[in-house]
Design a protein around this motif. Structure first.
Motif, PDB file in Angstrom:
ATOM      1  N   LEU A  66      -2.074   1.330  10.447  1.00  0.00           N
ATOM      2  CA  LEU A  66      -3.069   1.149   9.386  1.00  0.00           C
ATOM      3  C   LEU A  66      -4.341   0.520   9.941  1.00  0.00           C
ATOM      4  O   LEU A  66      -5.332   0.396   9.225  1.00  0.00           O
ATOM      5  CB  LEU A  66      -2.495   0.285   8.259  1.00  0.00           C
ATOM      6  CG  LEU A  66      -1.232   0.852   7.583  1.00  0.00           C
ATOM      7  CD1 LEU A  66      -0.794  -0.032   6.422  1.00  0.00           C
ATOM      8  CD2 LEU A  66      -1.456   2.280   7.099  1.00  0.00           C
ATOM      9  N   SER A 101       2.399  -3.789   4.394  1.00  0.00           N
ATOM     10  CA  SER A 101       2.847  -2.503   3.836  1.00  0.00           C
ATOM     11  C   SER A 101       4.295  -2.603   3.370  1.00  0.00           C
ATOM     12  O   SER A 101       5.057  -3.444   3.847  1.00  0.00           O
ATOM     13  CB  SER A 101       2.715  -1.393   4.884  1.00  0.00           C
ATOM     14  OG  SER A 101       3.353  -1.782   6.082  1.00  0.00           O
ATOM     15  N   ARG A 117       0.494  -0.921  -0.391  1.00  0.00           N
ATOM     16  CA  ARG A 117      -0.232  -2.062   0.178  1.00  0.00           C
ATOM     17  C   ARG A 117       0.078  -3.286  -0.687  1.00  0.00           C
ATOM     18  O   ARG A 117      -0.511  -3.451  -1.763  1.00  0.00           O
ATOM     19  CB  ARG A 117      -1.728  -1.760   0.192  1.00  0.00           C
ATOM     20  CG  ARG A 117      -2.086  -0.624   1.143  1.00  0.00           C
ATOM     21  CD  ARG A 117      -3.433  -0.018   0.840  1.00  0.00           C
ATOM     22  NE  ARG A 117      -3.698   1.135   1.695  1.00  0.00           N
ATOM     23  CZ  ARG A 117      -3.186   2.355   1.507  1.00  0.00           C
ATOM     24  NH1 ARG A 117      -2.381   2.587   0.484  1.00  0.00           N
ATOM     25  NH2 ARG A 117      -3.471   3.339   2.337  1.00  0.00           N
TER      26      ARG A 117
END
Ligand SMILES: Cc1cc2nc3c(=O)[nH]c(=O)nc-3n(C[C@H](O)[C@H](O)[C@H](O)COP(=O)(O)OP(=O)(O)OC[C@H]3O[C@@H](n4cnc5c(N)ncnc54)[C@H](O)[C@@H]3O)c2cc1C
Length: 398
Positions: free
Chosen positions: A258, A50, A149
């Protein structure tokens, strides 16, 4: 007449190179991109799951229009590829109300009228109890912030460029570049290529190919750590905005979970020079982990203070910590897009668009003038960088 393999060659199809290939191919240019690994690899600037996206920019209000342009382009890349790349779940800036971090963020907010909320100590503690605040600390919520991402974004930008007609040469390091008055010769192990224009976007390696053209870059290692949450629901995307917190002279940043298990935390502990980007040391010494563990134990009590995963990546830093984007001074047919100094991911599609404009139109309306390669940049300060481990090894009191 000289035969060209493509209108534009892009060396390095990492973060910025992939976005540049996409933007060039979108405009109908013939493009060949060269990547020593494959787009989306995690060995340099774009690894680690990320990246922060922020618009209330502490690095300078002059970036805000570029970041808003990037936000639009992230949405366009999502629409063209069908992938979720950018999640805007808000961003907390945490520190002393009149400290450097919150003051810089406020300057961007006020200059560009950005959506935000100021939270004093009590309101911040009540709203975001995941953060243990010190007396007097406060928060600003940047409502136009969130996360990207990175591996997926670079992969799909490269793939989208190929769908639009670009050629990407994978697993082929470029060995030499030879600009001349008619174009640029690109040398790989198998053959030579001829392009009309060249974009150098080789990240940490950029100086190696054109050492007298690319300004001094210090290659710095950045470490990321993942800590398991005691209650992952507390750290879910809709409850836990990304954050940057300044305390004790260093910044700590973090992301929501995540994987419904762990929370990624990055501690910006200063400097950690990489002498050779081919030999990035991906191990993380226990003494450095000790610094990060202690910060997590104090500031994020909802995390178990023992990381379950660590990773090390790198980026090239200029002496003023702003990237170098534009035509290379006094070198024909050559454009630079490098030196993103630890904050280039979020803006990369807008940088790719600006470079495509510069290469194909001779200029851009996107606000990248402050990144011109022609500005004075030196190696002042870069030569003094040591590794953080050397610093940690220095006995206290010496
Ligand atoms: C750990 C970490 C965290 C970060 N966090 C953030 C964040 O939260 N938000 C943010 O906006 N930014 C962040 N950044 C910064 C951002 O990720 C970088 O600025 C950006 O990824 C740099 O992009 P780049 O294209 O210059 O380099 P890269 O993405 O590294 O791409 C350069 C590419 O060139 C290739 N290459 C090099 N030499 C050759 C050659 N001779 N031949 C062929 N290919 C070659 C490399 O293999 C590589 O793929 C972070 C960086 C790191 C390392």
């Amino acid at each position: 007449m000289a035969a060209y393999d493509a209108d534009v060659g892009v060396v390095g199809v990492g973060t910025v190179g992939a976005m540049t290939c996409w933007q060039l191919a979108r405009r109908g240019a013939s493009v060949v991109g060269f990547e020593q690994f494959a787009p989306g690899h995690d060995r340099a600037g774009a690894g680690g799951e990320s990246r922060l996206f922020r618009t209330a920019y502490l690095e300078g209000a002059q970036y805000v229009p570029l970041l808003l342009a990037a936000q639009r382009l992230w949405r366009e890349l999502e629409a063209e590829t069908g992938h979720d790349l950018l999640t805007l779940n808000g961003g907390l800036m945490i520190g002393a109300p009149d400290g450097e971090l919150l003051t810089s963020v406020r300057a961007s907010i006020h200059e560009h009228d950005l959506p935000h909320r100021e939270l004093d100590h009590d309101e911040a503690s009540a709203t975001y109890p995941q953060h243990r605040l010190r007396p007097g600390e406060a928060m600003i919520l940047d409502e136009q912030a969130g996360f990207l991402r990175p591996e997926l974004a670079v992969t799909v930008a490269g793939w989208r460029a190929e769908t639009l007609g670009a050629r990407i040469v994978r697993h082929q390091p470029v060995l030499a570049l030879e600009p001349d008055t008619d174009g640029v010769t690109v040398v790989t192990a198998d053959r030579t290529w001829r392009v009309r224009e060249l974009v150098l976007a080789a990240g940490a390696w950029s100086r190696r190919l054109l050492p007298h053209v690319v300004p001094p870059l210090a290659v710095q290692r950045l470490v990321m750590t993942w800590f398991p949450a005691r209650d992952p629901a507390e750290f879910a995307v809709d409850r836990f905005p990304i954050f940057i917190r300044h305390s004790d002279g260093f910044d700590i940043s973090g992301w929501p979970t995540l994987d419904a298990t762990s929370v990624k935390v990055a501690v910006n502990y200063g400097y950690d020079q990489v002498p050779d980007p081919d030999l990035l040391d991906r191990t993380v010494d226990d003494r450095l982990l000790g610094v990060i563990r202690a910060a997590v134990a104090e500031q994020l009590p909802g995390l178990f203070p023992e990381p379950v995963r660590v990773g090390a990546y790198m980026d090239g830093y200029t002496s003023d910590h702003h990237a170098v984007v534009g035509p290379a001074p006094a070198v024909p047919h050559t454009f630079l897009a490098c030196g993103f100094s630890g904050h280039g991911f979020k803006m990369s599609p807008a940088v790719g668009a600006a470079v495509a404009d510069q290469v194909l139109e001779g200029g851009t309306t996107l606000p990248v003038a402050h990144l011109t390669p022609g500005r004075p940049l030196d190696d002042h300060g870069l030569g003094d960088l040591r590794t953080v481990m050397a610093d940690l090894a220095t006995p206290v009191g010496s």
